[in-house]
Design an enzyme around this catalytic site. Structure first.
Site, PDB file in Angstrom:
ATOM      1  N   ASN A  74       0.831  -1.212   0.000  1.00  0.00           N
ATOM      2  CA  ASN A  74       0.000   0.000   0.000  1.00  0.00           C
ATOM      3  C   ASN A  74       0.863   1.259   0.000  1.00  0.00           C
ATOM      4  O   ASN A  74       1.963   1.285   0.559  1.00  0.00           O
ATOM      5  CB  ASN A  74      -0.982  -0.005   1.193  1.00  0.00           C
ATOM      6  CG  ASN A  74      -0.308  -0.127   2.542  1.00  0.00           C
ATOM      7  OD1 ASN A  74       0.680  -0.825   2.701  1.00  0.00           O
ATOM      8  ND2 ASN A  74      -0.840   0.567   3.531  1.00  0.00           N
ATOM      9  N   VAL A  75       0.350   2.299  -0.665  1.00  0.00           N
ATOM     10  CA  VAL A  75       1.069   3.574  -0.781  1.00  0.00           C
ATOM     11  C   VAL A  75       0.077   4.701  -0.484  1.00  0.00           C
ATOM     12  O   VAL A  75      -1.030   4.724  -1.054  1.00  0.00           O
ATOM     13  CB  VAL A  75       1.651   3.763  -2.204  1.00  0.00           C
ATOM     14  CG1 VAL A  75       2.497   5.037  -2.270  1.00  0.00           C
ATOM     15  CG2 VAL A  75       2.489   2.557  -2.619  1.00  0.00           C
ATOM     16  N   GLU A  76       0.473   5.601   0.395  1.00  0.00           N
ATOM     17  CA  GLU A  76      -0.397   6.739   0.767  1.00  0.00           C
ATOM     18  C   GLU A  76       0.318   8.054   0.479  1.00  0.00           C
ATOM     19  O   GLU A  76       1.553   8.106   0.516  1.00  0.00           O
ATOM     20  CB  GLU A  76      -0.755   6.661   2.256  1.00  0.00           C
ATOM     21  CG  GLU A  76      -1.514   5.391   2.625  1.00  0.00           C
ATOM     22  CD  GLU A  76      -1.579   5.126   4.130  1.00  0.00           C
ATOM     23  OE1 GLU A  76      -2.267   4.182   4.529  1.00  0.00           O
ATOM     24  OE2 GLU A  76      -0.926   5.864   4.898  1.00  0.00           O
ATOM     25  N   HIS A  87      -3.926   0.647  -2.909  1.00  0.00           N
ATOM     26  CA  HIS A  87      -4.015  -0.504  -2.026  1.00  0.00           C
ATOM     27  C   HIS A  87      -3.040  -1.587  -2.510  1.00  0.00           C
ATOM     28  O   HIS A  87      -2.708  -1.656  -3.698  1.00  0.00           O
ATOM     29  CB  HIS A  87      -5.435  -1.072  -2.009  1.00  0.00           C
ATOM     30  CG  HIS A  87      -6.447  -0.125  -1.434  1.00  0.00           C
ATOM     31  ND1 HIS A  87      -7.554  -0.546  -0.736  1.00  0.00           N
ATOM     32  CD2 HIS A  87      -6.514   1.233  -1.454  1.00  0.00           C
ATOM     33  CE1 HIS A  87      -8.265   0.509  -0.347  1.00  0.00           C
ATOM     34  NE2 HIS A  87      -7.660   1.597  -0.774  1.00  0.00           N
ATOM     35  N   CYS A 114      -9.894  -5.395   1.474  1.00  0.00           N
ATOM     36  CA  CYS A 114     -11.064  -4.538   1.711  1.00  0.00           C
ATOM     37  C   CYS A 114     -12.076  -4.759   0.574  1.00  0.00           C
ATOM     38  O   CYS A 114     -11.766  -5.368  -0.454  1.00  0.00           O
ATOM     39  CB  CYS A 114     -10.637  -3.077   1.770  1.00  0.00           C
ATOM     40  SG  CYS A 114     -10.177  -2.384   0.182  1.00  0.00           S
ATOM     41  N   CYS A 117     -10.910  -3.663  -2.903  1.00  0.00           N
ATOM     42  CA  CYS A 117      -9.977  -4.553  -3.615  1.00  0.00           C
ATOM     43  C   CYS A 117     -10.662  -5.831  -4.093  1.00  0.00           C
ATOM     44  O   CYS A 117     -10.351  -6.343  -5.164  1.00  0.00           O
ATOM     45  CB  CYS A 117      -8.777  -4.884  -2.732  1.00  0.00           C
ATOM     46  SG  CYS A 117      -7.676  -3.461  -2.550  1.00  0.00           S
TER      47      CYS A 117
END
Ligand SMILES: [Zn+2]
Length: 320
Positions: A74-76, A87, A114, A117
């Site tokens: 995951n990357v935010e 995600h 989730c 996804c």
């Protein structure tokens, strides 16, 4: 098994493991079926996560029909709304698509996927049969693979909206698009070498974009200070909101290739970017791309190019 999770190869964070290496890892570990390597790779996948907002690391790994293993995380992005986040499972599938992988049958994830996804995975043909193993979340799936239909029964997906022959994610497609005349003005101003490569990469990504629901294919490219160019294609979901933007797909390409690894924010090394999308399309990425860049890579210069379906616009193609 002859070794445990302390085996250095398993812990080395990287996004792609070639078939020969996967085979040799399997042999070293006494793993007869390579799908059983996937959960063992999740600690390494989690290390690849970039979650500065949540601090919650999610890792995913998939075995492709090519024999390659892909990792995702995951990357935010601080400074922009959460829907810009990537995600781990979306990262994983985008990584596989970047490597022209033609099918995924087994996936392991460190947390239960989730709803977003589970829905995104529906864009793969025969998605309901993809086998998924979860390691986290109160015992996960107890070491077993379960079909995606177990996690998302009665799905809504491509079959509800598209004819059978329309290519889905991981299937070859070519959106027959041409430049519009107005792009020439930008080009006549004199594009540098990197900007020319960015433009071409964004076009190629738009032509490979999976956007059958809105008919708005697009591609995005970015360049680092070394002149290296990375590109990603917009990927739609039948349920719209789980779609992955072209900016996020390009960030996946950037990270997979080792970009953003200088200890700063993900976008710190990005110096230029380009978007290619259809003029007048119902879905436009341009303003979203500007918002994203201004927060994540504020020093990057940005160009937007327009495309049209090729049929009927032959006379408007550039002749030089
Ligand atoms: Zn998710």
């Amino acid at each position: 098994m002859t070794k445990d999770a302390a085996t250095p190869d398993l812990l080395m964070p990287r996004f792609v493991i070639q078939p020969e290496e996967a085979e040799s890892m399997g042999e070293d570990l006494g793993v007869a079926d390579l799908r059983d390597l996937l959960p063992m790779l999740l600690p390494a996948a989690r290390k690849l996560a970039r979650p500065p907002i949540s601090g919650f690391h999610v890792g995913a790994a998939a075995l492709g029909v090519s024999g390659r293993i892909y990792l995702g995380a995951n990357v935010e992005f601080p400074g922009v709304p959460l829907h810009h986040s990537i995600h781990a499972e979306q990262f994983l599938i985008t990584n596989a698509a970047l490597h022209a992988e033609q099918g995924i049958r087994f996936i392991a994830v460190s947390e239960f996927p989730c709803g977003h996804c589970r829905q995104f995975l529906q864009e793969i043909r025969s998605a309901s049969k993809i086998q998924i193993l979860i390691t986290g979340g109160a015992g996960g799936t107890s070491g077993d693979f379960r079909p995606l239909s177990f996690f998302l029964p009665n799905p809504f997906g491509p079959a509800d909206l598209l004819p059978e022959h329309v290519p889905l994610i991981l299937e070859r497609r070519f959106n027959d698009l041409s430049e519009v005349e107005e792009n020439r003005e930008i080009c006549n101003n004199g594009l540098g070498l990197v900007d020319e490569r960015l433009r071409e990469a964004a076009f190629r990504a738009a032509r490979a974009s999976h956007a059958p629901y809105s008919g708005s294919p697009s591609g995005f490219s970015l360049a680092d200070s070394g002149g290296r160019v990375y590109a990603g294609s917009y990927t739609e979901s039948a349920a719209y909101n789980p779609s992955l933007g072209p900016v996020q797909a390009a960030i996946v390409a950037y990270l997979v290739a080792g970009g953003g690894d200088d200890g700063g924010g993900v976008g710190e090394g990005i110096v230029a970017a380009a978007l290619a999308e259809m003029e007048g399309a119902p879905v436009s990425q341009e303003e979203t791309a500007r918002v994203f860049l201004s927060a994540v890579a504020p020093k990057a210069r940005f160009s937007a190019y327009r495309l049209r379906p090729s049929a009927g616009v032959a006379s408007m193609r550039r002749k030089n």
